[in-house]
Design a protein around this motif. Structure first.
Motif, PDB file in Angstrom:
ATOM      1  N   MET A   1       0.746  -1.163  -0.006  1.00 13.98           N
ATOM      2  CA  MET A   1       0.005   0.000  -0.003  1.00 13.98           C
ATOM      3  C   MET A   1       0.813   1.153  -0.022  1.00 13.98           C
ATOM      4  SD  MET A   1      -3.358  -0.092   0.229  1.00 13.98           S
ATOM      5  CE  MET A   1      -4.137  -1.693   0.092  1.00 13.98           C
ATOM      6  N   LEU A   2       0.234   2.324  -0.683  1.00 11.01           N
ATOM      7  CA  LEU A   2       1.042   3.565  -0.730  1.00 11.01           C
ATOM      8  C   LEU A   2       0.384   4.472   0.206  1.00 11.01           C
ATOM      9  CD1 LEU A   2       1.271   4.350  -4.629  1.00 11.01           C
ATOM     10  CD2 LEU A   2       3.037   3.446  -3.027  1.00 11.01           C
ATOM     11  N   LEU A   3       1.085   5.173   0.919  1.00 16.34           N
ATOM     12  CA  LEU A   3       0.701   6.212   1.965  1.00 16.34           C
ATOM     13  C   LEU A   3       0.872   7.644   0.906  1.00 16.34           C
ATOM     14  CD1 LEU A   3      -0.313   7.275   4.642  1.00 16.34           C
ATOM     15  CD2 LEU A   3       2.057   7.544   5.383  1.00 16.34           C
ATOM     16  N   ILE A   4      -0.075   8.343   0.411  1.00 12.93           N
ATOM     17  CA  ILE A   4      -0.300   9.376  -0.139  1.00 12.93           C
ATOM     18  C   ILE A   4      -0.596  10.638   0.446  1.00 12.93           C
ATOM     19  CG2 ILE A   4      -1.026  10.642  -2.463  1.00 12.93           C
ATOM     20  CD1 ILE A   4      -1.597   7.720  -3.444  1.00 12.93           C
ATOM     21  N   THR A   5       0.051  11.641   0.445  1.00 11.60           N
ATOM     22  CA  THR A   5      -0.366  13.004   1.235  1.00 11.60           C
ATOM     23  C   THR A   5      -1.069  14.023   0.146  1.00 11.60           C
ATOM     24  OG1 THR A   5       1.580  12.950   2.608  1.00 11.60           O
ATOM     25  CG2 THR A   5       0.560  14.929   2.293  1.00 11.60           C
ATOM     26  N   CYS A   6      -2.345  14.114   0.781  1.00 16.59           N
ATOM     27  CA  CYS A   6      -3.099  15.141  -0.100  1.00 16.59           C
ATOM     28  C   CYS A   6      -2.775  16.389   0.215  1.00 16.59           C
ATOM     29  CB  CYS A   6      -4.562  14.902   0.329  1.00 16.59           C
ATOM     30  SG  CYS A   6      -5.814  16.250  -0.312  1.00 16.59           S
ATOM     31  N   PRO A   7      -2.625  17.510  -0.482  1.00 17.09           N
ATOM     32  CA  PRO A   7      -2.159  18.636   0.026  1.00 17.09           C
ATOM     33  C   PRO A   7      -3.145  19.408   0.888  1.00 17.09           C
ATOM     34  CG  PRO A   7      -1.768  18.459  -2.335  1.00 17.09           C
ATOM     35  CD  PRO A   7      -2.449  17.263  -1.857  1.00 17.09           C
ATOM     36  N   TRP A   8      -4.309  18.980   0.883  1.00 20.33           N
ATOM     37  CA  TRP A   8      -5.546  19.728   1.714  1.00 20.33           C
ATOM     38  C   TRP A   8      -5.795  18.747   2.888  1.00 20.33           C
ATOM     39  CZ3 TRP A   8      -5.474  19.845  -3.561  1.00 20.33           C
ATOM     40  CH2 TRP A   8      -5.450  20.765  -4.204  1.00 20.33           C
ATOM     41  N   PRO A  49       8.458   6.658 -17.956  1.00 25.48           N
ATOM     42  CA  PRO A  49       9.660   6.459 -17.623  1.00 25.48           C
ATOM     43  C   PRO A  49       9.944   5.436 -16.489  1.00 25.48           C
ATOM     44  CG  PRO A  49       8.756   8.322 -16.484  1.00 25.48           C
ATOM     45  CD  PRO A  49       7.707   7.686 -17.701  1.00 25.48           C
ATOM     46  N   LYS A  50      11.482   5.052 -16.472  1.00 28.34           N
ATOM     47  CA  LYS A  50      11.712   4.374 -15.150  1.00 28.34           C
ATOM     48  C   LYS A  50      12.292   5.331 -14.287  1.00 28.34           C
ATOM     49  CE  LYS A  50      14.374   0.481 -13.561  1.00 28.34           C
ATOM     50  NZ  LYS A  50      15.027  -0.653 -13.971  1.00 28.34           N
ATOM     51  N   GLY A  51      11.572   5.532 -13.042  1.00 30.29           N
ATOM     52  CA  GLY A  51      12.120   6.527 -12.133  1.00 30.29           C
ATOM     53  C   GLY A  51      11.113   7.765 -11.840  1.00 30.29           C
ATOM     54  N   PRO A  52      11.418   8.772 -11.393  1.00 35.02           N
ATOM     55  CA  PRO A  52      10.501   9.684 -11.187  1.00 35.02           C
ATOM     56  C   PRO A  52       9.490  10.171 -12.275  1.00 35.02           C
ATOM     57  CG  PRO A  52      12.646  10.171 -10.248  1.00 35.02           C
ATOM     58  CD  PRO A  52      12.695   9.378 -11.189  1.00 35.02           C
ATOM     59  N   PHE A  53       7.997  10.260 -11.947  1.00 31.69           N
ATOM     60  CA  PHE A  53       7.200  10.484 -12.782  1.00 31.69           C
ATOM     61  C   PHE A  53       6.085  11.299 -12.195  1.00 31.69           C
ATOM     62  CE2 PHE A  53       3.399   8.621 -15.230  1.00 31.69           C
ATOM     63  CZ  PHE A  53       3.857   9.422 -16.616  1.00 31.69           C
ATOM     64  N   ALA A  54       5.642  12.444 -12.859  1.00 42.04           N
ATOM     65  CA  ALA A  54       4.470  13.242 -11.979  1.00 42.04           C
ATOM     66  C   ALA A  54       3.273  12.700 -12.655  1.00 42.04           C
ATOM     67  CB  ALA A  54       4.761  14.804 -12.539  1.00 42.04           C
ATOM     68  N   GLU A  55       2.350  12.518 -11.650  1.00 46.50           N
ATOM     69  CA  GLU A  55       0.937  11.668 -11.881  1.00 46.50           C
ATOM     70  C   GLU A  55      -0.023  12.680 -11.425  1.00 46.50           C
ATOM     71  OE1 GLU A  55       2.543   7.183 -11.235  1.00 46.50           O
ATOM     72  OE2 GLU A  55       1.726   8.276  -9.639  1.00 46.50           O
ATOM     73  N   ARG A  56      -1.169  12.596 -11.753  1.00 46.45           N
ATOM     74  CA  ARG A  56      -2.576  13.240 -11.589  1.00 46.45           C
ATOM     75  C   ARG A  56      -3.143  12.218 -10.484  1.00 46.45           C
ATOM     76  NH1 ARG A  56      -6.460  15.648 -15.235  1.00 46.45           N
ATOM     77  NH2 ARG A  56      -6.840  16.617 -13.396  1.00 46.45           N
ATOM     78  N   TRP A  57      -3.645  12.595  -9.293  1.00 41.35           N
ATOM     79  CA  TRP A  57      -4.504  11.588  -8.437  1.00 41.35           C
ATOM     80  C   TRP A  57      -5.523  12.694  -7.944  1.00 41.35           C
ATOM     81  CZ3 TRP A  57      -3.488   6.547  -6.849  1.00 41.35           C
ATOM     82  CH2 TRP A  57      -2.442   6.061  -7.318  1.00 41.35           C
ATOM     83  N   VAL A  58      -6.780  11.867  -7.753  1.00 38.73           N
ATOM     84  CA  VAL A  58      -8.079  12.496  -7.043  1.00 38.73           C
ATOM     85  C   VAL A  58      -8.056  12.160  -5.905  1.00 38.73           C
ATOM     86  CG1 VAL A  58      -9.556  11.305  -8.355  1.00 38.73           C
ATOM     87  CG2 VAL A  58     -10.423  13.515  -7.362  1.00 38.73           C
ATOM     88  N   TYR A  76       8.092   2.435  -6.576  1.00 35.86           N
ATOM     89  CA  TYR A  76       6.750   3.078  -5.963  1.00 35.86           C
ATOM     90  C   TYR A  76       6.763   3.891  -4.761  1.00 35.86           C
ATOM     91  CZ  TYR A  76       5.059  -0.874  -8.881  1.00 35.86           C
ATOM     92  OH  TYR A  76       4.897  -1.584  -9.632  1.00 35.86           O
ATOM     93  N   GLU A  77       7.959   4.636  -4.502  1.00 32.35           N
ATOM     94  CA  GLU A  77       8.005   5.669  -3.568  1.00 32.35           C
ATOM     95  C   GLU A  77       7.485   6.861  -3.749  1.00 32.35           C
ATOM     96  OE1 GLU A  77      11.598   7.958  -1.037  1.00 32.35           O
ATOM     97  OE2 GLU A  77      12.158   6.669  -2.747  1.00 32.35           O
ATOM     98  N   VAL A  78       6.561   7.316  -3.124  1.00 27.19           N
ATOM     99  CA  VAL A  78       5.967   8.860  -3.336  1.00 27.19           C
ATOM    100  C   VAL A  78       7.105   9.808  -2.983  1.00 27.19           C
ATOM    101  CG1 VAL A  78       4.147  10.190  -2.594  1.00 27.19           C
ATOM    102  CG2 VAL A  78       3.545   7.800  -3.118  1.00 27.19           C
ATOM    103  N   LEU A  79       7.585  10.519  -3.858  1.00 24.06           N
ATOM    104  CA  LEU A  79       8.626  11.649  -3.375  1.00 24.06           C
ATOM    105  C   LEU A  79       8.167  12.879  -3.113  1.00 24.06           C
ATOM    106  CD1 LEU A  79      10.775  10.809  -6.631  1.00 24.06           C
ATOM    107  CD2 LEU A  79      11.056   9.726  -4.546  1.00 24.06           C
ATOM    108  N   ALA A  80       6.806  13.128  -3.801  1.00 21.61           N
ATOM    109  CA  ALA A  80       6.262  14.269  -3.303  1.00 21.61           C
ATOM    110  C   ALA A  80       4.839  14.485  -3.839  1.00 21.61           C
ATOM    111  CB  ALA A  80       6.970  15.876  -3.968  1.00 21.61           C
TER     112      ALA A  80
END
Length: 93
Positions: A1-8, A49-58, A76-80
């Protein structure tokens, strides 16, 4: 499981979110002028790409807002995570 930080809302389990594809893909300025091939490229062709990739999430079960996540596709590491009106950390696409 990923832990994703919602900005809000802050950190939440990935089950609260839905993936929305590659981030920072601009909508065509003159969509009526695009050929079928150009539309196909806009709709279907994305970087992989293999490596950092910018994605959209809701945050579908929370605030229901869209935001961007910089994630390493190899580990699968969430960098930001950041709001859509903010630039990608690191300045790359």
């Amino acid at each position: 499981m990923l832990l994703i930080t919602c900005p809000w809302c802050g950190p939440r389990d990935e089950t609260e979110y839905h993936y929305g594809g590659q981030a920072h893909v601009p909508y065509p300025q003159n969509p009526a002028e695009l050929s079928d091939a150009e539309w196909a490229e806009y709709v279907f062709y994305r970087d992989n790409p293999k490596g950092p990739f910018a994605e959209r999430w809701v945050h579908s079960t929370g605030c229901r807002r869209w935001f961007n996540v910089l994630r390493d596709t190899a580990t699968y590491e969430v960098l930001a995570s950041y709001r859509p009106d903010e630039p990608r950390p690191g300045g790359n696409r």
